[in-house]
Design a protein around this motif. Structure first.
Motif, PDB file in Angstrom:
ATOM      1  N   MET A 121       0.831  -1.202   0.000  1.00  0.00           N
ATOM      2  CA  MET A 121       0.000   0.000   0.000  1.00  0.00           C
ATOM      3  C   MET A 121       0.867   1.254   0.000  1.00  0.00           C
ATOM      4  N   ARG A 122       1.895   1.244  -0.832  1.00  0.00           N
ATOM      5  CA  ARG A 122       2.769   2.415  -0.949  1.00  0.00           C
ATOM      6  C   ARG A 122       1.992   3.592  -1.556  1.00  0.00           C
ATOM      7  N   PRO A 123       2.424   4.826  -1.277  1.00  0.00           N
ATOM      8  CA  PRO A 123       1.673   6.017  -1.713  1.00  0.00           C
ATOM      9  C   PRO A 123       1.326   6.044  -3.193  1.00  0.00           C
ATOM     10  N   GLY A 124       2.277   5.645  -4.048  1.00  0.00           N
ATOM     11  CA  GLY A 124       2.007   5.671  -5.482  1.00  0.00           C
ATOM     12  C   GLY A 124       0.848   4.776  -5.865  1.00  0.00           C
ATOM     13  N   LEU A 125       0.805   3.573  -5.284  1.00  0.00           N
ATOM     14  CA  LEU A 125      -0.271   2.632  -5.582  1.00  0.00           C
ATOM     15  C   LEU A 125      -1.603   3.135  -5.026  1.00  0.00           C
ATOM     16  N   CYS A 126      -1.567   3.756  -3.852  1.00  0.00           N
ATOM     17  CA  CYS A 126      -2.797   4.305  -3.258  1.00  0.00           C
ATOM     18  C   CYS A 126      -3.412   5.368  -4.161  1.00  0.00           C
ATOM     19  N   HIS A 127      -2.577   6.233  -4.718  1.00  0.00           N
ATOM     20  CA  HIS A 127      -3.067   7.264  -5.625  1.00  0.00           C
ATOM     21  C   HIS A 127      -3.638   6.646  -6.910  1.00  0.00           C
ATOM     22  N   ILE A 128      -3.006   5.576  -7.380  1.00  0.00           N
ATOM     23  CA  ILE A 128      -3.508   4.899  -8.587  1.00  0.00           C
ATOM     24  C   ILE A 128      -4.878   4.275  -8.309  1.00  0.00           C
TER      25      ILE A 128
END
Length: 309
Positions: free
Chosen positions: A136-143
């Motif tokens: 659940m890293r930030p980049g994936l959360c935004h995606i």
């Protein structure tokens, strides 16, 4: 004036609960109270999540999106509903109906996908805690959040556009309290088999599939909770999960009732009362469930209020 094909005329009549004047007054007070509490509760979650750095986590990132969705979704429906409940004029302009249709469907569809994303976040947190930071890293959360919003926009561009292209042949009385796809399709004076089929496919994609993923996620979470040795810990975890599931079941269950059940199998007023659950009730339950039962949010709120006053 109302019996014409010209869409430039004033618009539609939202019948709503006009056949029950006493019920209208009661509903006006209740819905107004719920709406104000929804605005307050969801705005509080957004502000607390932004102001407290301890809450800059994936869970509260998605929760802020959910709160913003609920704020916009209720505001696209309830103000017009309150106007109609509080007065004798039940009309809505054609442009107002179009905006309400596109916006409410986009936001509702987005929430269906976002709730599934949130259940995935909880599944990783509980069942795969060692992989949580990477999964659940930030980049994936935004995606994931972007996919939720874009899917909602895509479905409303398709469904709403197809619905508004139907000829209504002057039928302007919508037997509902807001402009919704199933009710507008019923006004059409042509064969709507294609529209009904498209609506069914979209309903399966945005209702049945996300709900299935949510139930699977919580099933795995429940199995993980059962392994907790502490009885107090198990009870607390089950209490939290059950409250989340309750809101999910009310939200998806009532929408499935409206979109997947044949219109002929329900009474005239049944659909209206069922719609009140996903337009009025669940938007206020989300902040109640995620704040009153959450020590982190309550502690952050006390901290912010303390520093302010």
């Amino acid at each position: 004036m109302w019996w014409t094909n010209d869409s430039t005329l004033p618009g539609f009549i939202l019948v709503g609960f006009s056949d029950r004047p006493q019920l209208e007054l009661f509903l006006f007070g209740i819905i107004l109270f719920f709406y104000l509490m929804t605005l307050l509760g969801n705005a509080t979650i957004i502000l607390v999540s932004l102001l407290d750095s301890k809450l800059h986590t994936p869970m509260y990132f998605f929760l802020s999106h959910l709160s913003f969705l609920d704020l916009c979704f209720t505001s696209s429906i309830i103000p017009q509903l309150l106007v109609n409940l509080g007065g004798s004029d039940k009309s809505i302009t054609y442009g107002g109906c179009v905006v309400q249709l596109y916006v409410s469907l986009a936001l509702g569809s987005t929430e269906c996908v976002l709730l599934a994303v949130m259940s995935y976040d909880r599944y990783i947190a509980v069942c795969r805690p060692l992989h949580y930071a990477f999964a659940m890293r930030p980049g994936l959360c935004h995606i994931l959040a972007s996919v939720s919003w874009l899917s909602g926009v895509a479905t409303t561009l398709i469904q709403s556009t197809l619905t508004l292209q139907l000829p209504f042949c002057g039928h302007r009385q919508v037997d509902h309290f807001f402009c919704e796809v199933p009710m507008l399709i019923k006004l059409a004076c042509v064969d709507t088999t294609f529209n009904q089929a498209e609506l069914f496919v979209a309903s399966v994609l945005f209702l049945v599939v996300p709900l299935s993923l949510i139930l699977i996620s919580y099933w795995h979470i429940a199995l993980a909770v059962l392994k907790i040795k502490s009885a107090i810990g198990r009870h607390k975890a089950f209490g939290t999960c059950s409250s989340h599931l309750m809101v999910v079941i009310i939200f998806y269950g009532t929408i499935i009732f409206m979109y997947l059940q044949p219109a002929k199998s329900r009474s005239k007023d049944q659909g209206k009362f069922v719609s009140l659950f996903y337009t009025v009730v669940t938007p206020i339950l989300n902040p109640l469930i995620y704040t009153l039962r959450n020590k982190e949010v309550k502690a952050s709120l006390k901290k912010i209020l303390g520093s302010t006053f």
